[in-house]
Motif scaffolding. Structure first.
Motif, PDB file in Angstrom:
ATOM      1  N   ARG A  35      -5.054   5.333   7.230  1.00 52.61           N
ATOM      2  CA  ARG A  35      -6.283   5.460   7.381  1.00 52.61           C
ATOM      3  C   ARG A  35      -6.964   4.138   6.688  1.00 52.61           C
ATOM      4  O   ARG A  35      -7.599   4.011   6.811  1.00 52.61           O
ATOM      5  CB  ARG A  35      -6.846   6.789   6.971  1.00 52.61           C
ATOM      6  N   LYS A  36      -6.662   4.439   5.815  1.00 49.70           N
ATOM      7  CA  LYS A  36      -7.047   3.101   4.551  1.00 49.70           C
ATOM      8  C   LYS A  36      -7.015   1.517   5.537  1.00 49.70           C
ATOM      9  O   LYS A  36      -7.734   0.496   4.916  1.00 49.70           O
ATOM     10  CB  LYS A  36      -6.197   2.702   3.035  1.00 49.70           C
ATOM     11  N   LEU A  37      -5.540   1.483   5.941  1.00 41.40           N
ATOM     12  CA  LEU A  37      -4.998  -0.126   6.358  1.00 41.40           C
ATOM     13  C   LEU A  37      -6.266   0.089   7.334  1.00 41.40           C
ATOM     14  O   LEU A  37      -6.628  -0.941   7.728  1.00 41.40           O
ATOM     15  CB  LEU A  37      -4.047   0.426   7.169  1.00 41.40           C
ATOM     16  N   HIS A  41       1.077  -1.798   0.096  1.00 42.31           N
ATOM     17  CA  HIS A  41       0.525   0.118   0.147  1.00 42.31           C
ATOM     18  C   HIS A  41       0.926   0.866  -0.164  1.00 42.31           C
ATOM     19  O   HIS A  41       0.977   2.147  -0.804  1.00 42.31           O
ATOM     20  CB  HIS A  41      -1.048   0.265   0.706  1.00 42.31           C
ATOM     21  N   ILE A  42       1.796   0.905   0.957  1.00 40.33           N
ATOM     22  CA  ILE A  42       3.093   2.579   0.674  1.00 40.33           C
ATOM     23  C   ILE A  42       3.225   2.822  -0.378  1.00 40.33           C
ATOM     24  O   ILE A  42       3.271   3.531  -0.613  1.00 40.33           O
ATOM     25  CB  ILE A  42       3.887   2.574   2.068  1.00 40.33           C
ATOM     26  N   VAL A  78      -8.656  -3.214   8.607  1.00 37.98           N
ATOM     27  CA  VAL A  78      -8.434  -3.246  10.196  1.00 37.98           C
ATOM     28  C   VAL A  78      -9.924  -3.785  10.467  1.00 37.98           C
ATOM     29  O   VAL A  78     -10.812  -4.293  11.116  1.00 37.98           O
ATOM     30  CB  VAL A  78      -7.426  -3.032  10.227  1.00 37.98           C
ATOM     31  N   ALA A  79     -10.684  -2.428  10.394  1.00 40.40           N
ATOM     32  CA  ALA A  79     -11.625  -1.877  10.782  1.00 40.40           C
ATOM     33  C   ALA A  79     -12.553  -3.375  10.241  1.00 40.40           C
ATOM     34  O   ALA A  79     -13.902  -3.795  10.774  1.00 40.40           O
ATOM     35  CB  ALA A  79     -12.355  -0.747  10.946  1.00 40.40           C
ATOM     36  N   GLU A 115      -6.992   6.090  15.403  1.00 42.41           N
ATOM     37  CA  GLU A 115      -5.944   7.070  14.672  1.00 42.41           C
ATOM     38  C   GLU A 115      -5.085   8.104  15.445  1.00 42.41           C
ATOM     39  O   GLU A 115      -4.384   8.028  15.118  1.00 42.41           O
ATOM     40  CB  GLU A 115      -7.077   7.910  14.325  1.00 42.41           C
ATOM     41  N   THR A 116      -6.077   8.523  16.546  1.00 39.90           N
ATOM     42  CA  THR A 116      -5.304  10.201  17.219  1.00 39.90           C
ATOM     43  C   THR A 116      -4.080   8.758  18.148  1.00 39.90           C
ATOM     44  O   THR A 116      -2.399   9.791  18.757  1.00 39.90           O
ATOM     45  CB  THR A 116      -5.589  10.284  18.223  1.00 39.90           C
TER      46      THR A 116
END
Lengths: 367, 776
Positions: B300-302, B286-287, B306-307, B326-327
């Motif tokens: 964010r995509k990753l 992805h990177i 996962v979610a 995220e934070t």
């Protein structure tokens, strides 16, 4: 450090981290200057990390042995709007780490609630000076602040030890405070009725996993914390260094001119390490004990052995002292553990090379 | 150990991006290296790009310019004189620096050449078969020191921090930093292996040739470990020449080959220890694409992947949780000085914000499992049309022809007697193909297919061999697991073992049995350990009992299969037996699993009857358990029937007790179930117990028509365990007037018969109601 402080410290059994390491904290604060940091923090997160893990270049002592990324996660959790919950076996230095973090972040590790079956809301939030309450009515002067109140008011870290020992309804006192960051004091009519938390306030809780089930935590409260598992030290070498350092520090503080040497530390820590992991260094399986074989227990065994050696035999610590102290301070639970320990000596230790191991094996007669 | 050159520092010429020959030190599978190489080739427009890869592949190098779906690998194998077969992989992902160098060089019209020694020439001297692994780099003492200095946990973190995270790193600064880094790693390496010196000597020779052939610029892309040595050989103070191989150490090559083969991220990520390279291919995949397309916020995509995965698995993850992940990840990235949220930041963000349980040492939490799966990625390679077929395909063809197992147009049946060596060999090949799921070959009796294999004294397997249009495609796909049938099937089996997440003893035993059937001795220890663990953790009677029946097969026929140690099988059989016995005793009421339950009881009885000496259980202990279960009030009639059957077989119950049970279950909707259990286990014995049969008869005669219809379906099942002859025998026992020959089968279906009877009974009732009485 001033002489006055030195003297005060000498009289204390165990000074708080911010007193013990005052000069390190001072040094880091000076270095940080005006660098950006989470609001209300005494140090930048980088400096907190250096304080906890130590830094050779800056002459900072290593204080906690563990993964860097684990400590990083703990520090970051404190900077978010969630609290930090540390769970793990007893004796994995959870409380010690929480003390270090509080000392580094707020410069004060004393706002501590000790969780127990008898903990009440008064111990957590506030209570009243009843004489004043009766004569003047409810006022801020009559209010006796508990740690949570103080932490919110002054923007400091509050430590809640052994939170799962408290009944569920007492734990839940934290709920609204953790999410809304405000404490309502309904007794006060106007001023001071609402206490808004200042920046820098957060909560570090600890809970040990052996006592799980005494009181579970509600899902709502869990949501307000970031959980971190504190593991026993996986690296034998690092555990030995730590046990040697801590044992000798304790002996010194107790004014005992004896110290534990490398060989004795090796015996002690290897035993604890192997019995905890259920296998020996060369992969042979051993029965794990029901007693918790933590690093902290190893230190207290070393300490007890030192006292024994000094007061009764006036000698250095020998394998005999270690084994005797082990029975007293480590094997608390059952007769079964003693059998397992005997089996461990007979099978795992018997064939080890080196004089101290041979002597250690001989010392099994005390079991 | 060879001498290293004593140099106190690195010469700046080595990292000059404007030199005629540029040495580009890579870490294999690094997307940052890939990006910079692509950029550098466009800038320098070289005449030739020379790459660390097997020189014997140069003849086929044009195949790399085809439209393959990545990842793929060059597979090189050697069959040595001493009989060993050794294969090695040079895997390429889309973000591999070598791959991007090949593709970009082709784009700008530069010559592309591999310059490394062919695998066959050093296959005898190294264990490492993943040729783009990091093993040389990670040995250095320099790494822990540098990790400490930079505040990272391990080599991967160190590499990320120095080279990957900062996407603005320029070619010039990369070259300087990487050469410094790699040179330090090399001079602090505990050992420079002899075959590496040979390889470098060979590579330098190849580079020299191209330097002589071209006037223009040349780019040399090799693992960073070799860069400074190559530079020194060609432009510097030189390096010691390799010692000639000692005759004894050098094994001659009998046969060798090289071809492309599809690869997968999963395989790449599974490599451990010396074989491992950069971890988490899915993450870097992805990177690579996001950096290429300048899409920000890969993390964010990753996180959302996962979610999604967690929600699909019914693990609750709220939006608030994701915000916290995220934070936290952002904050960790900042604390660690990362310019973007990176691999470890995400993992730690999830540990910190999502995981609310104790993380137990050496076991993986489901949340972490999800993130590692996303980080692993699920890309699977596919070769383009026109690529030479991988060796597995032809190897399978040879094997099939040699053993007369080739599929014909139609299908044919073969029967194998495993006690004969040639048949055993064929059976193993067929089992290997079955584990690889190659279509067209079906085992229908024997082996792990125990259903058709209960009472036999010889070890027979029956297979159907048929031709499938999918066969060849499936073989090519299977190449992903390995170069030979044995290797590939072994890898496929081990993958299955690894994917056993929940403790399932039946599956673990199935894998062990498969290993034995495939003739795989070397991995049995590992599989034993997995099974042992599964047996102790599995709390489902049905799966443990199924494991028991598989182990029983293994125990009984192991001398034929000849792969395992009988005593080991005995040990594990004992564990499974005792566990199953314990689980039976503490079993709750199971609904709708009657047949599995009966099979389980049968497996326990079979094991006890056949292997009593290794079980360490007396008949008394064994029957006590069954006696307790057979008397348990809350237990289902089926299980109580089956346990009574076991006691009957072992002669520890008298007929009275069975009759008492029978009366207890006299209710029409229970009787059939009880008899099903009883007959399934003790069919042989029951038919000779006249008193029991008569009691059953009395009970049934006592039913009115409605009750009989209620009891009918389960009664029918119960009696279906008897053979026609046995049924006839029972009928004769009960009624004197039954004819000599067996009962004629019913001409209509059972359901229809039941309907007819119901109708008839209703009719008689109505007639009675209206006073119509037939004279009989």
């Amino acid at each position: 450090m001033s002489n006055k402080l030195d003297r005060q410290q000498e009289e204390l059994q165990r000074p708080a981290a911010e007193v013990l390491y005052a000069d390190e904290l001072q040094q880091l604060a000076e270095e940080d200057g005006h660098k950006p940091r989470p609001a209300g923090w005494e140090l930048t997160p980088q400096s907190v990390l250096r304080f906890v893990l130590g830094d050779k270049k800056r002459g900072l002592q290593p204080k906690f042995v563990g993964d860097r990324s684990f400590v990083e996660r703990c520090i970051v959790a404190l900077a978010t709007n969630r609290g930090l919950m540390m769970i793990g076996e007893p004796g994995t230095a959870k409380s010690y780490l929480s003390e270090l973090l509080a000392a580094a972040v707020s410069g004060d590790s004393t706002l501590t609630i000790q969780g127990s079956a008898g903990t009440t809301e008064d111990n957590i939030k506030y209570s009243w000076n009843y004489a004043l309450l009766l004569s003047e009515g409810p006022s801020e002067a009559a209010l006796v602040a508990a740690p949570l109140y103080l932490g919110m008011k002054y923007g400091k870290i509050v430590r809640f030890e052994e939170i799962t020992r408290c009944p569920l309804e007492i734990q839940d006192t934290l709920l609204s405070i953790m999410s809304d960051r405000v404490m309502i004091i309904p007794e006060l009519i106007n001023e001071g009725r609402t206490l808004y938390a200042r920046n820098g306030f957060n909560v570090i809780s600890t809970a040990n996993t052996r006592d799980r089930g005494v009181n579970e935590m509600s899902a709502a409260l869990k949501r307000r914390f970031n959980f971190e598992t504190v593991h026993p030290i996986p690296n034998l070498q690092r555990e030995m260094e730590l046990v040697e350092r801590e044992t000798n520090a304790m002996l010194e503080r107790a004014g005992i001119p004896k110290s534990i040497n490398k060989d004795m530390t090796e015996l002690l820590v290897t035993t604890f390490h192997e019995l905890r992991q259920g296998k020996t260094g060369d992969g042979q399986a051993v029965e794990t004990l029901s007693t918790v074989m933590s690093t902290a227990e190893a230190v207290s065994v070393g300490y007890a052995a030192g006292i024994h050696a000094y007061y009764y035999d006036n000698s250095g610590i020998t394998p005999d002292h270690l084994v005797q102290s082990m029975i007293g301070s480590a094997l608390k639970e059952t007769e079964e553990d003693l059998k397992k320990l005997r089996h461990y000596f007979n099978h795992a230790i018997k064939d080890r090379k080196g004089g101290h191991w041979k002597a250690y094996y001989e010392a099994r007669r005390f079991l | 150990m060879a001498m290293t050159t004593h140099q106190t520092s690195i010469t700046p010429e080595i990292y000059d991006p404007d030199a005629r020959v540029v040495f580009f030190p890579v870490r294999h599978h690094s997307p940052a290296c890939a990006r910079l190489i692509k950029q550098l080739i466009h800038e320098m427009n070289p005449d030739a790009v020379l790459i660390e890869g097997p020189a014997d592949y140069n003849a086929h190098i044009h195949e790399l310019f085809l439209e393959h779906r990545m990842p793929i690998a060059i597979y090189s194998f050697a069959h040595l004189e001493d009989g060993t077969r050794r294969g090695a992989f040079y895997p390429f992902c889309v973000y591999s620096p070598e791959w991007q160098a090949i593709q970009t060089a082709h784009e700008v019209g530069a010559e592309v050449q591999f310059i490394d020694l062919p695998w066959a020439e050093f296959a005898g001297q190294t264990e490492v078969t993943h040729r783009y692994a990091d093993n040389q780099l990670e040995e250095s003492q320099y790494i822990p020191m540098l990790c400490d200095e930079l505040g990272v946990d391990d080599f991967d973190g160190l590499w990320d921090k120095l080279f990957e995270i900062d996407e603005t790193l320029s070619v010039a600064s990369y070259l300087e930093r990487a050469h410094q880094f790699m040179w330090h790693l090399r001079i602090t390496a505990p050992i420079i292996r002899e075959h590496d010196i040979h390889r470098e000597y060979y590579m330098a020779g190849r580079i020299q040739k191209k330097m002589d052939a071209y006037n223009g610029r040349i780019l040399v892309v090799t693992g960073g470990f070799h860069s400074s040595a190559l530079f020194n050989r060609l432009f510097g103070k030189g390096e010691p020449n390799p010692a000639p191989y000692e005759q004894a150490a050098q094994v001659a090559v009998k046969e060798q080959g090289i071809a492309l083969t599809p690869y997968s991220y999963q395989r790449l990520d599974n490599l451990k220890g010396y074989e491992s390279g950069m971890p988490n291919p899915g993450f870097y995949h992805h990177i690579w694409y996001d950096t290429l397309n300048k899409t920000p916020d890969t993390h964010r995509k990753l996180i959302s992947m996962v979610a999604q995965m967690l929600r699909n698995r019914n693990q609750p993850v709220s939006s608030a949780d994701l915000i916290a992940v995220e934070t936290t990840s952002q904050a960790l990235a900042t604390l660690r000085g990362h310019t973007q949220v990176w691999r470890r930041d995400l993992i730690d963000g999830i540990i910190s914000a999502l995981v609310k349980d104790e993380l137990i040492f050496e076991t993986q939490h489901p949340f972490l499992q999800a993130i590692f799966e996303v980080f692993r990625g699920n890309e699977r390679g596919k070769l383009a049309e026109g690529a030479t077929l991988p060796p597995l395909v032809s190897q399978i063809q040879h094997l099939l022809e040699a053993h007369d197992l080739s599929p014909d147009q139609g299908s044919r049946n073969i029967t194998l007697d495993l006690t004969k060596a040639p048949d055993l060999e064929r059976s193993r090949i067929l089992h290997q193909m079955r584990v690889l799921r190659l279509p067209g070959y079906i085992l229908f009796a024997g082996g792990s297919n125990l259903q058709g294999y209960s009472d036999v004294t010889e070890v027979i397997e029956k297979w159907i061999i048929g031709w499938s249009p999918e066969f060849e495609a499936a073989c090519i796909e299977a190449t992903i697991y390995g170069p030979t049938l044995l290797d590939a099937s072994k890898a496929a089996l081990l993958e299955r073992a690894e994917q056993l997440h929940a403790p399932d003893a039946a599956q673990a035993a199935g894998i062990l049995l498969d290993a034995a059937l495939m003739g795989l001795p070397d991995h049995s220890e590992e599989l034993y350990a997995t099974l042992e663990k599964a047996i102790y953790k599995d709390s489902n009677f049905l799966t443990v009992a199924q494991a028991l029946s598989r182990l029983l097969y293994l125990y009984r026929f192991d001398n034929v299969l000849g792969t395992l140690q009988q005593s080991d099988v005995g040990d594990i059989l004992r564990s499974a037996f005792q566990r199953a016995l314990w689980l039976l005793e503490s079993l709750g009421v199971l609904e709708g699993e009657d047949q599995a339950l009966l099979n389980g009881v049968r497996a326990l009885l079979d094991t006890f009857e056949r292997c009593a000496p290794v079980l360490n259980t007396s008949q008394q202990d064994f029957t006590d358990v069954f006696e307790r279960v057979s008397k348990e009030r809350m237990q289902t009639p089926v299980l109580r029937g089956a346990t009574s059957g076991v006691l009957l077989i072992l002669n520890t119950i008298d007929t009275k007790a069975i009759l008492a049970n029978l009366r207890y279950f006299a209710d029409p909707d229970q009787l059939g179930d009880f008899l099903t259990g009883l007959f399934f286990i003790a069919r042989e014995k029951i038919q000779r117990q006249q008193d029991i049969l008569e009691s059953i008869d009395v009970l049934i005669q006592g039913y009115d028509d409605d009750s009989f219809l209620v009891a009918l379906p389960s009664m029918r099942l119960a009696f279906s365990y008897f053979t026609p002859r046995e049924k006839h025998y029972i009928a004769r026992t009960l009624f004197d007037d039954v004819e000599e020959s067996p009962l004629a089968p019913l001409e209509i279906s059972m359901d229809e018969a039941a309907q007819v009877m119901a109708f008839e009974s209703a009719l008689y009732k109505a007639m009675e109601h209206y006073g119509i009485i037939l004279d009989d």
